[in-house]
Design an enzyme around this catalytic site. Structure first.
Site, mmCIF file in Angstrom:
data_model
loop_
_atom_site.group_PDB
_atom_site.id
_atom_site.type_symbol
_atom_site.label_atom_id
_atom_site.label_comp_id
_atom_site.label_asym_id
_atom_site.label_seq_id
_atom_site.Cartn_x
_atom_site.Cartn_y
_atom_site.Cartn_z
ATOM 1 N N ASN A 210 -37.874 -30.909 143.005
ATOM 2 C CA ASN A 210 -37.160 -31.747 143.345
ATOM 3 C C ASN A 210 -35.435 -31.552 143.486
ATOM 4 O OD1 ASN A 210 -35.462 -33.080 141.252
ATOM 5 N ND2 ASN A 210 -37.493 -33.455 140.827
ATOM 6 N N PHE A 323 -34.982 -45.407 134.401
ATOM 7 C CA PHE A 323 -34.364 -44.340 135.863
ATOM 8 C C PHE A 323 -34.692 -45.244 137.411
ATOM 9 C CE2 PHE A 323 -30.186 -43.821 134.288
ATOM 10 C CZ PHE A 323 -29.381 -44.034 135.079
ATOM 11 N N LYS A 337 -41.007 -51.472 137.852
ATOM 12 C CA LYS A 337 -41.460 -50.414 136.770
ATOM 13 C C LYS A 337 -40.774 -50.771 135.351
ATOM 14 C CE LYS A 337 -40.528 -46.459 139.705
ATOM 15 N NZ LYS A 337 -39.439 -45.046 139.978
ATOM 16 N N LYS A 341 -43.842 -50.875 132.879
ATOM 17 C CA LYS A 341 -43.306 -50.128 131.784
ATOM 18 C C LYS A 341 -42.647 -50.078 130.578
ATOM 19 C CE LYS A 341 -43.525 -46.070 135.081
ATOM 20 N NZ LYS A 341 -42.571 -44.608 135.988
#
Length: 403
Positions: A210, A323, A337, A341
């Site tokens: 990426n 992030f 998230k 998580k």
């Protein structure tokens, strides 16, 4: 920005070609507000004149232990007591060896014995001399005695060799000096930080990756170091130098990063997952380069381990910060998230906006907790990182005060 206001710095210059950089270092330190007094060895005067250093520092340059006028007032003791910090730049292999041996056969080495102030050395020498066992043993000795070692950097040297041994640039040394005097509010904390992209091999010459440059993660590592934390930086492939003072672990793939994070995070107080980790990897990596024989090629992908989620599952997990780089519905995906998580915080940004995020020097973040939302406006990543580190610490302290 006079961040070294009223700080008294003795700059010791030994006899290396990198001495040509020292007038600029004096100027940078003075720009930050420091008062600088220069001490030169005889060898240093072969490369740059005392008059030059006197002109830029505004103070008399000391260059002899046997100066009768200076020693009427015990000049070497006066200088040793005056300093808040002694910086030796360049620090040649010779002066490093003499300080390690406890010698006091010139003014600069005597100062290092006579002072109670901290001493930092900026090594400068040929790459073979730097790697020599004797030099490395001397560096280990000085480190054990709590002297600071700033550098060396890597690159082309005056002799034509390429490698470690270059003295850090004046702006880097001035920044390290500023960091040295900065408030150490992260003292006794250990931060593990991931940065950069991962590369997932397709065959021996191709990979999936990426656009992450690693700049944000490296800026966070620098800010945490400046605030006094012990920092372990687990980094994917990037083209930037790691902050001086951190422990750098270089990896390539997501699986390697996962392994190194879990091996190092159990003793950490804080984990910041800034790396842009590939979500998937190639199921079957080709042993040989795949030839361009067909109009189409299909690659089967399998899911990579979720590093930040696995850290958050640990029985005694560190304070865990994720992030989220998104292109739409930033808050919705970031909060999802955060909850899914089991994170303590998540920092989100919109990478679809030009001029921030991947490959940019600037960034803007929004920090989410389960109840809060704090915007960090667009700025240079170093500035954003400093604000982010401070905010993370505030939440970390609030959480631990509840226990």
């Amino acid at each position: 920005m006079r961040i070294l206001q009223d700080k008294k710095i003795v700059l010791g210059i030994s006899g290396g070609i990198a001495a040509y950089k020292t007038p600029e270092l004096v100027r940078r330190l003075k720009d930050y507000g420091a008062e600088v007094r220069v001490v030169m060895t005889d060898g240093a005067k072969a490369f740059i004149t005392p008059l030059t250093l006197q002109a830029v520092s505004g103070n008399h340059v000391s260059d002899s232990l046997l100066d009768s006028q200076a020693e009427l007032a015990m000049g070497h003791i006066e200088l040793a007591k005056w300093a808040d910090l002694i910086i030796i730049a360049p620090a040649t292999a010779d002066i490093i060896a003499r300080i390690a041996a406890g010698m006091a056969n010139d003014l600069l080495s005597t100062l290092c014995l006579a002072t109670s102030a901290p001493v930092a050395i900026a090594p400068a020498m040929n790459q073979q001399m730097w790697h020599a066992k004797a030099t490395q043993a001397n560096i280990d000795t000085l480190t054990q005695r709590s002297l600071y070692v700033w550098g060396p950097g890597a690159g082309e040297q005056a002799c034509g060799d390429v490698g470690l041994g270059r003295m850090l640039e004046a702006n880097e040394l001035a920044a390290l000096t500023s960091d040295f005097f900065a408030e150490k509010y992260l003292h006794n904390q250990h931060w593990v930080i991931t940065a950069g992209p991962t590369r997932e091999a397709i065959d021996p010459v191709r990979y999936i990756s990426n656009h992450s440059s690693g700049k944000m993660g490296y800026a966070i590592a620098h800010a945490a170091l400046r605030a006094g934390a012990q920092v372990t930086l687990v980094s994917g492939p990037v083209n930037i130098a790691a902050p001086v003072g951190c422990r750098l672990i270089q990896v390539t793939s997501a699986e390697q990063m996962h392994q190194q994070v879990l091996a190092n995070v159990k003793q950490a107080t804080t984990f910041v997952a800034c790396a842009a980790v590939a979500d998937y990897r190639v199921a079957n990596i080709a042993d040989e380069k795949i030839k361009k024989d067909n109009e189409q090629m299909q690659i089967s992908l399998i899911k990579n381990p979720d590093i930040v989620a696995d850290v958050a599952k640990l029985a005694n997990k560190p304070f865990t910060v994720g992030f989220a780089a998104e292109t739409q519905n930033v808050e919705h995906y970031a909060r999802g998230k955060l909850m899914r998580k089991n994170l303590d915080l998540i920092a989100a940004n919109d990478v679809a906006i030009a001029g921030q995020g991947f490959n940019s020097d600037d960034n803007a973040l929004t920090l989410y907790s389960t109840i809060d939302k704090i915007d960090i406006p667009l700025a240079n990543k170093q500035i954003v990182a400093k604000q982010l580190v401070s905010l993370i610490n505030q939440y970390y302290l609030a959480k631990n005060n509840k226990k």
